[in-house]
Design a protein around this motif. Structure first.
Motif, PDB file in Angstrom:
ATOM      1  N   LYS A   1       0.813  -1.207   0.000  1.00  0.00           N
ATOM      2  CA  LYS A   1       0.000   0.000   0.000  1.00  0.00           C
ATOM      3  C   LYS A   1       0.852   1.265   0.000  1.00  0.00           C
ATOM      4  CE  LYS A   1      -3.820   2.314   2.354  1.00  0.00           C
ATOM      5  NZ  LYS A   1      -3.184   3.627   2.286  1.00  0.00           N
ATOM      6  N   ASP A   2       1.943   1.277   0.764  1.00  0.00           N
ATOM      7  CA  ASP A   2       2.769   2.488   0.809  1.00  0.00           C
ATOM      8  C   ASP A   2       3.408   2.768  -0.549  1.00  0.00           C
ATOM      9  OD1 ASP A   2       4.306   0.206   1.009  1.00  0.00           O
ATOM     10  OD2 ASP A   2       5.871   1.156   2.215  1.00  0.00           O
ATOM     11  N   LYS A   3       3.779   1.715  -1.285  1.00  0.00           N
ATOM     12  CA  LYS A   3       4.330   1.911  -2.626  1.00  0.00           C
ATOM     13  C   LYS A   3       3.264   2.469  -3.571  1.00  0.00           C
ATOM     14  CE  LYS A   3       8.713   0.542  -2.869  1.00  0.00           C
ATOM     15  NZ  LYS A   3       9.065  -0.761  -3.473  1.00  0.00           N
ATOM     16  N   LEU A   4       2.044   1.942  -3.476  1.00  0.00           N
ATOM     17  CA  LEU A   4       0.974   2.442  -4.330  1.00  0.00           C
ATOM     18  C   LEU A   4       0.660   3.896  -4.017  1.00  0.00           C
ATOM     19  CD1 LEU A   4      -1.499  -0.601  -4.383  1.00  0.00           C
ATOM     20  CD2 LEU A   4       0.071   0.127  -6.177  1.00  0.00           C
ATOM     21  N   ASP A   5       0.680   4.255  -2.739  1.00  0.00           N
ATOM     22  CA  ASP A   5       0.440   5.653  -2.362  1.00  0.00           C
ATOM     23  C   ASP A   5       1.520   6.563  -2.920  1.00  0.00           C
ATOM     24  OD1 ASP A   5      -1.803   4.852  -1.010  1.00  0.00           O
ATOM     25  OD2 ASP A   5      -0.847   4.802   0.960  1.00  0.00           O
ATOM     26  N   HIS A   6       2.766   6.081  -2.893  1.00  0.00           N
ATOM     27  CA  HIS A   6       3.877   6.873  -3.426  1.00  0.00           C
ATOM     28  C   HIS A   6       3.732   7.053  -4.942  1.00  0.00           C
ATOM     29  CE1 HIS A   6       8.498   7.704  -3.308  1.00  0.00           C
ATOM     30  NE2 HIS A   6       7.786   8.766  -3.589  1.00  0.00           N
ATOM     31  N   ILE A   7       3.368   5.971  -5.633  1.00  0.00           N
ATOM     32  CA  ILE A   7       3.179   6.048  -7.082  1.00  0.00           C
ATOM     33  C   ILE A   7       2.041   7.013  -7.408  1.00  0.00           C
ATOM     34  CG2 ILE A   7       2.535   4.749  -9.146  1.00  0.00           C
ATOM     35  CD1 ILE A   7       3.890   2.307  -7.875  1.00  0.00           C
ATOM     36  N   GLN A   8       0.949   6.947  -6.629  1.00  0.00           N
ATOM     37  CA  GLN A   8      -0.179   7.850  -6.856  1.00  0.00           C
ATOM     38  C   GLN A   8       0.238   9.306  -6.694  1.00  0.00           C
ATOM     39  OE1 GLN A   8      -3.651   7.034  -4.457  1.00  0.00           O
ATOM     40  NE2 GLN A   8      -4.404   9.138  -4.675  1.00  0.00           N
ATOM     41  N   SER A   9       1.044   9.582  -5.675  1.00  0.00           N
ATOM     42  CA  SER A   9       1.518  10.946  -5.457  1.00  0.00           C
ATOM     43  C   SER A   9       2.344  11.437  -6.639  1.00  0.00           C
ATOM     44  CB  SER A   9       2.337  11.011  -4.165  1.00  0.00           C
ATOM     45  OG  SER A   9       2.926  12.274  -3.999  1.00  0.00           O
ATOM     46  N   VAL A  10       3.187  10.566  -7.179  1.00  0.00           N
ATOM     47  CA  VAL A  10       4.023  10.948  -8.321  1.00  0.00           C
ATOM     48  C   VAL A  10       3.170  11.140  -9.577  1.00  0.00           C
ATOM     49  CG1 VAL A  10       5.852  10.143  -9.858  1.00  0.00           C
ATOM     50  CG2 VAL A  10       6.093   9.866  -7.389  1.00  0.00           C
ATOM     51  N   LEU A  11       2.161  10.291  -9.760  1.00  0.00           N
ATOM     52  CA  LEU A  11       1.272  10.446 -10.913  1.00  0.00           C
ATOM     53  C   LEU A  11       0.557  11.791 -10.882  1.00  0.00           C
ATOM     54  CD1 LEU A  11      -0.332   6.885 -11.098  1.00  0.00           C
ATOM     55  CD2 LEU A  11       1.100   7.943 -12.845  1.00  0.00           C
ATOM     56  N   GLU A  12       0.233  12.268  -9.698  1.00  0.00           N
ATOM     57  CA  GLU A  12      -0.487  13.529  -9.570  1.00  0.00           C
ATOM     58  C   GLU A  12       0.422  14.744  -9.714  1.00  0.00           C
ATOM     59  OE1 GLU A  12      -3.976  11.858  -6.539  1.00  0.00           O
ATOM     60  OE2 GLU A  12      -2.248  12.971  -5.751  1.00  0.00           O
ATOM     61  N   SER A  13       1.657  14.635  -9.230  1.00  0.00           N
ATOM     62  CA  SER A  13       2.557  15.796  -9.237  1.00  0.00           C
ATOM     63  C   SER A  13       3.626  15.739 -10.316  1.00  0.00           C
ATOM     64  CB  SER A  13       3.241  15.928  -7.875  1.00  0.00           C
ATOM     65  OG  SER A  13       4.070  14.798  -7.618  1.00  0.00           O
ATOM     66  N   HIS A  14       3.882  14.539 -10.893  1.00  0.00           N
ATOM     67  CA  HIS A  14       4.940  14.328 -11.894  1.00  0.00           C
ATOM     68  C   HIS A  14       6.308  14.745 -11.344  1.00  0.00           C
ATOM     69  CE1 HIS A  14       2.264  13.154 -15.129  1.00  0.00           C
ATOM     70  NE2 HIS A  14       1.466  14.147 -14.781  1.00  0.00           N
ATOM     71  N   SER A  15       6.510  14.560 -10.062  1.00  0.00           N
ATOM     72  CA  SER A  15       7.814  14.827  -9.446  1.00  0.00           C
ATOM     73  C   SER A  15       7.964  13.924  -8.234  1.00  0.00           C
ATOM     74  CB  SER A  15       7.938  16.299  -9.025  1.00  0.00           C
ATOM     75  OG  SER A  15       7.003  16.607  -8.012  1.00  0.00           O
ATOM     76  N   VAL A  16       9.199  13.704  -7.829  1.00  0.00           N
ATOM     77  CA  VAL A  16       9.485  12.877  -6.665  1.00  0.00           C
ATOM     78  C   VAL A  16      10.462  13.617  -5.765  1.00  0.00           C
ATOM     79  CG1 VAL A  16      11.375  11.664  -7.862  1.00  0.00           C
ATOM     80  CG2 VAL A  16      10.255  10.583  -5.910  1.00  0.00           C
ATOM     81  N   SER A  17      10.235  13.535  -4.461  1.00  0.00           N
ATOM     82  CA  SER A  17      11.088  14.200  -3.480  1.00  0.00           C
ATOM     83  C   SER A  17      12.012  13.188  -2.829  1.00  0.00           C
ATOM     84  CB  SER A  17      10.243  14.906  -2.413  1.00  0.00           C
ATOM     85  OG  SER A  17       9.453  15.922  -2.995  1.00  0.00           O
ATOM     86  N   VAL A  18      13.242  13.619  -2.586  1.00  0.00           N
ATOM     87  CA  VAL A  18      14.253  12.760  -1.948  1.00  0.00           C
ATOM     88  C   VAL A  18      14.720  13.441  -0.672  1.00  0.00           C
ATOM     89  CG1 VAL A  18      16.457  11.591  -2.236  1.00  0.00           C
ATOM     90  CG2 VAL A  18      14.981  11.964  -4.217  1.00  0.00           C
ATOM     91  N   PHE A  19      14.561  12.753   0.449  1.00  0.00           N
ATOM     92  CA  PHE A  19      15.015  13.293   1.731  1.00  0.00           C
ATOM     93  C   PHE A  19      16.404  12.749   2.033  1.00  0.00           C
ATOM     94  CE2 PHE A  19      15.455  12.834   6.362  1.00  0.00           C
ATOM     95  CZ  PHE A  19      15.345  14.167   6.739  1.00  0.00           C
ATOM     96  N   ILE A  20      17.339  13.656   2.306  1.00  0.00           N
ATOM     97  CA  ILE A  20      18.729  13.282   2.583  1.00  0.00           C
ATOM     98  C   ILE A  20      19.052  13.678   4.022  1.00  0.00           C
ATOM     99  CG2 ILE A  20      21.137  13.568   1.890  1.00  0.00           C
ATOM    100  CD1 ILE A  20      20.155  14.346  -0.875  1.00  0.00           C
TER     101      ILE A  20
END
Length: 678
Positions: free
Chosen positions: A419-438
């Motif tokens: 589920k957490d992977k699907l939620d992450h994919i959904q977020s990327v589909l909506e925003s067309h960007s991905v955030s990386v925390f360092i």
């Protein structure tokens, strides 16, 4: 001495003729700020090797084969020009002039090209070479010592003051080669000590580059026992942040062997970087040209036959035509424009039997300019590791979605994802960007950092339907059971296509017969037809369609706008469902893609009709049927095995076109003012 004087004279003449001397004058004006006092001043000089060879072959050979010596020549001439023209008083010695030669190009010969598939890791001359590859990892920007001033510890030595001992970074040098505590004075042999307040720092970033053919392995097909190795690029100063993960670049750089006892690493000091895209504009095959001429009387037949004949090795004709058309439209529409704007078309397939559809999507992936088949256990977007080249910072590695930049990322069966992977994919589909925390503490920084990367690829996914109603093709399409996929996920995906729940026993039998025939006689054509196209034909067609520039006709624009307004009002009144603005983007994308697939440059009203039918089917699967009642396979409502079937399909699509217009007139008052009644 005579040869040295001649070379310097040629350098001066080249700087004067190329505008480099005027740029030196302009750069020195910026140094007259009394607040800025440095030990080293950096000057960038663009050099064109072709012009240099034409001016002085010896100088051109020196620049191409001994760039360090050439840098010294340019440094000496620049210092002489600065003192002669009294450009600035801050520069006292030639060592303070840090010249960087920027190559505009290299001769188009194999000696100046480095193939990343077979580059040699041996000792060799440090000379510029050109290479092409895709960025698969990059670090954060860190600091390095661009130049430092050293003073003699012997107070009686003239080098205890002034700028006699200057160390500057050279290509391939480590930090310890620039700043150490064991340097010896050249005059009195006393120890040198750095004057820390005069240290000049610059920006540094490490990037991993690999040959683009390495990504073909990730399509899901094995191409033999090849092993691809990435090469590390050092980007410095203005080159930092000039590349993006997943993009293709053409790099001019200088290879270097870096010794860090007991290890030795091979890397490349980047000199110049250009975004690179293969300019392939293949012509459409003669078979498709003949088909285009044969179907000129109908705006719908060409794309229908193209989809009908697609993937016949995997599935019998007429079984998954809507899916085939959707995949071809996604392949055609996925592209990056000259202004770096990206166009995508995501496809989600709902099915009760994913095996054949997975094979069909994998085959379609081979037609994409770049296609990545993601494994559920792998990294989808990014992963972090510690840099291994001494920078001590985080190295950001590209996942499947970023590696698929400009192409297709195939997710496969979404039931394998948590589920957490699907939620992450959904977020990327909506925003067309991905955030990386360092995390800063883990990677040697004082503060945490969050970076954002654009995701520029189309996603294909499969989900199992938990509904097996056994309805026939004539039944009204209803809400689909998406199995493990939440409704919000399907909403973010865009185009949803249902396959397999309505095919019935007859289609299952046809697929079984087809599979047995292909197993017993692989490679044969079980369905003799007048139109037979090879995989290469389809590759050329997709590549050609991607490069077409299309414009939207007023008729198509009005139909799309009218349907969007009518659908929004009808579903809000009857179902309480709010149709998002993403629907109109989907409509425009489908209409443009269908226009391109038909080898046209103007989006017609008929293209908009196909877009509306596909979009209405997709929305119905998510929210249920509306007042616009259409059959489940509205784009392929009948068999197209012969001319009679094609004519019947045209008649049905004409009737559906009229139904769409009536739907618009009913639920979008005022539509008759901008849509001409048929």
């Amino acid at each position: 001495m005579t040869e040295l004087f001649t070379l310097k004279e040629s350098v001066l003449f080249y700087l004067d003729r190329s505008g480099g001397l005027q740029k030196l004058v302009d750069d020195c004006k910026l140094l007259n700020d009394p607040q800025q006092v440095d030990a080293v001043y950096r000057f960038k000089i663009s050099v064109n090797p072709s012009d240099l060879i034409e001016l002085d072959p010896v100088l051109g050979h020196c620049v191409l084969h001994d760039p360090l010596r050439a840098t010294v020549l340019f440094q000496s001439v620049c210092f002489l020009a600065i003192k002669t023209l009294s450009l600035t008083e801050k520069i006292q010695t030639a060592s303070q002039v840090n010249v960087t030669l920027i190559f505009t190009n290299l001769p188009p010969f194999p000696e100046y090209t480095l193939d990343l598939c077979s580059f040699p890791r041996v000792y060799g001359p440090m000379r510029p070479v050109s290479m092409e590859g895709v960025v698969i990892a990059m670090t954060r920007i860190t600091k390095y010592t661009q130049g430092a001033r050293f003073l003699c510890t012997n107070d009686d030595c003239p080098c205890s003051t002034g700028f006699h001992h200057i160390r500057v970074h050279a290509p391939g040098a480590t930090e310890s080669a620039t700043v150490r505590n064991d340097f010896i004075c050249m005059i009195c042999s006393s120890q040198l000590k750095e004057d820390v307040k005069f240290r000049v720092l610059g920006d540094k970033q490490l990037v991993e580059l690999i040959h683009v053919e390495a990504l073909d392995v990730l399509r899901g097909h094995r191409h033999g026992s090849f092993r691809y190795q990435s090469v590390t690029l050092f980007l410095r100063d203005e080159l930092c942040n000039s590349v993006r993960i997943g993009r293709l670049y053409k790099v001019i750089g200088i290879p270097a062997l870096v010794h860090q006892w007991p290890n030795m690493t091979w890397s490349v000091e980047a000199n110049s970087i250009q975004l690179w895209e293969p300019k392939d504009c293949p012509e459409v095959s003669p078979r498709f040209q003949q088909l285009l001429n044969w179907t000129a009387s109908s705006p719908w037949r060409f794309s229908a036959i193209v989809a009908h004949c697609f993937g016949l090795d995997l599935a019998p004709p007429a079984l998954y035509n809507t899916l085939k058309l959707g995949l071809l439209l996604s392949l055609v529409q996925t592209r990056t424009d000259a202004d770096d704007s990206f166009h995508s078309l995501d496809v989600l397939v709902v099915t009760s039997d994913a095996l054949i559809l997975d094979r069909l999507m994998t085959f379609s992936l081979s037609l994409a300019r770049r296609g990545i088949r993601h494994q559920a256990s792998g990294e989808m977007f990014t992963s972090l590791s510690r840099d291994e080249h001494g920078a001590g910072t985080a190295n950001i590695h590209a996942g499947s979605a970023l590696l698929a930049t400009g192409g297709i990322c195939m997710l496969g069966d979404l039931g394998c994802y948590k589920k957490d992977k699907l939620d992450h994919i959904q977020s990327v589909l909506e925003s067309h960007s991905v955030s990386v925390f360092i995390p800063g503490k883990k990677y040697g920084e004082d503060a945490d950092q969050q970076l954002s990367f654009p995701v520029q690829c189309s996603f294909w996914g499969l989900t199992h339907s938990s509904q097996c109603s056994g309805r026939t093709d004539s039944a009204v399409l209803g809400t689909a059971e998406l199995g493990p996929i939440p409704a919000q996920f399907a909403e973010a995906f865009g185009l949803v296509i249902q396959c397999g729940d309505r095919v019935g026993e007859q289609a299952v039998h046809a697929q079984s017969v087809h599979t047995l025939q292909q197993a017993m006689q692989p490679g044969t054509q079980p369905y003799p037809s007048h139109w037979e196209f090879s995989t290469q034909d389809y590759k050329e067609l997709v590549a050609h369609c991607q490069n077409l520039q299309v414009e939207l006709s007023p008729e198509a624009e009005k139909l799309i706008h009218g349907y969007y307004m009518a659908s929004r009002r009808a579903r809000t009144q009857s179902q309480g469902v709010k149709i998002s603005l993403a629907s109109i983007k989907l409509l425009l994308s489908l209409a443009e893609a269908h226009c391109k697939l038909c080898l046209r440059t103007r989006v017609l009203e008929e293209d908009a009709v196909v877009a509306v039918l596909l979009c209405e089917n997709s929305v119905t699967l998510k929210h249920g049927a509306s007042a616009l009642i259409i059959p489940p396979d509205a784009v392929f409502p009948c068999d197209m095995g012969d001319m009679e079937g094609l004519q019947r399909r045209d008649m049905i699509l004409d009737e559906l076109h009229q139904n769409i217009l009536r739907f618009i007139y009913t639920y979008a008052p005022g539509a008759d003012t901008y849509i001409a009644e048929e």
